[in-house]
Design an enzyme around this catalytic site. Structure first.
Site, PDB file in Angstrom:
ATOM      1  N   HIS A 146       5.494   6.264  -0.956  1.00  0.00           N
ATOM      2  CA  HIS A 146       6.250   4.877  -1.244  1.00  0.00           C
ATOM      3  C   HIS A 146       5.452   3.711  -0.959  1.00  0.00           C
ATOM      4  O   HIS A 146       4.270   3.888  -0.182  1.00  0.00           O
ATOM      5  CB  HIS A 146       7.481   5.161  -0.278  1.00  0.00           C
ATOM      6  CG  HIS A 146       7.140   5.163   0.993  1.00  0.00           C
ATOM      7  ND1 HIS A 146       7.379   6.252   1.747  1.00  0.00           N
ATOM      8  CD2 HIS A 146       6.872   4.211   2.058  1.00  0.00           C
ATOM      9  CE1 HIS A 146       6.945   5.991   3.049  1.00  0.00           C
ATOM     10  NE2 HIS A 146       6.732   4.729   3.182  1.00  0.00           N
ATOM     11  N   HIS A 163       0.934  -1.157   0.090  1.00  0.00           N
ATOM     12  CA  HIS A 163       0.022   0.157  -0.016  1.00  0.00           C
ATOM     13  C   HIS A 163       0.765   1.328   0.111  1.00  0.00           C
ATOM     14  O   HIS A 163       2.082   1.357   0.148  1.00  0.00           O
ATOM     15  CB  HIS A 163      -1.012   0.067   1.387  1.00  0.00           C
ATOM     16  CG  HIS A 163      -0.268  -0.136   2.520  1.00  0.00           C
ATOM     17  ND1 HIS A 163       0.117  -0.959   3.371  1.00  0.00           N
ATOM     18  CD2 HIS A 163       0.218   1.208   3.314  1.00  0.00           C
ATOM     19  CE1 HIS A 163       0.881  -0.532   4.449  1.00  0.00           C
ATOM     20  NE2 HIS A 163       0.933   0.857   4.423  1.00  0.00           N
TER      21      HIS A 163
END
Length: 279
Positions: A226, A123
């Site tokens: 990220h 995620h």
């Protein structure tokens, strides 16, 4: 136990029947089943609770960021990526290159699979782990759904452009992450902004502060987005940081990671909010 004797004719007959059955093609009922919907994984997004106390030995040395308190619901807003088989191979190969020749490779824990070998979703965070009260849960999801619908943010994709180590806020864990490039329509910053807006209405802190934004544009947090693929408890040494930056992984930068919904995990429940224009 006595062996049962068969006549030659009975034996030949049974062998013939067995041979015919072996040659007959077997139908695999699962081959015609449609793929499971993406929301199916949301039903099992949380492991069974084995303790309400902060016992790091149960979690590989990790400490609970939010203590368990009755009536409090840990909450997280994020974009989920469940890599395809091909994408997973690319990331697994990258992780193997990081671990190979690393004297402390046993400290690196993959986030790609569970302890039982089951593939896990990855995620991009749009919030910290925050806490809601029981009576806030429904109104929080309703407000998030409303803001996403009003945003007009269409489905989009991102591409990794760097590999690096980053720490959590408490510097109790370090994560090996795929930094992602800023998408064309700046969708990540748009979704982060509306996430922060919703969090603010419930007196929760934003994911990043204005001091962390770009000097040219304080609301641009592109350098922070990220996807974590592994973690460790000890801070990487300078040599390890340099080694990660020098890894050659051209296939990694060819990945197209698609997002068509925002997810909010409140306690054990996961709500999926489709982006406008999703099919």
């Amino acid at each position: 136990m006595q062996l049962v004797e068969y006549s030659d004719s009975e034996s030949d007959k049974e062998m013939g029947e067995s041979h015919r059955q072996a040659k007959k093609p077997r139908h695999n009922p699962s081959s015609n089943l449609p793929p499971l919907p993406a929301t199916f994984r949301d039903l099992y997004a949380t492991n069974s609770r084995v303790s309400v106390q902060d016992d790091p030995s149960l979690h590989g040395g990790r400490k609970r960021a939010i203590p368990h308190v009755e009536g409090n619901w840990p909450t997280h807003i994020y974009l989920e990526w469940y890599p395809s088989k091909g994408d997973l191979i690319v990331v697994e190969d990258l992780l193997a290159k990081v671990s190979w020749g690393n004297a402390k490779s046993d400290e690196i824990k993959s986030l790609l699979h569970s302890d039982l070998g089951v593939q896990l979703p990855l995620h991009i965070s749009l919030s910290r782990s925050v806490v809601l009260r029981t009576e806030q849960r429904s109104s929080f999801i309703e407000e998030l759904e409303r803001k996403i619908k009003e945003s007009g943010t269409s489905p989009f994709h991102v591409q990794p452009d760097a590999l690096k180590w980053v720490s959590n806020y408490e510097r109790t864990r370090w994560f090996l992450v795929l930094h992602v490039a800023k998408p064309k329509q700046d969708n990540l910053n748009k979704l982060l902004s509306l996430s922060n807006h919703v969090l603010g209405k419930f007196n929760q802190p934003p994911l990043y502060t204005t001091q962390q934004g770009s000097k040219q544009c304080p609301s641009d947090y592109s350098e922070f987005f990220h996807i974590s693929i592994a973690w460790r408890l000890t801070e990487p040494e300078e040599e390890e940081l340099k080694r990660v930056q020098e890894i050659h992984a051209p296939n990694l930068f060819k990945l197209h990671i698609n997002f068509d919904c925002v997810k909010a995990k409140v306690g054990n429940n996961v709500a999926s909010v489709l982006l406008p224009g999703s099919t």
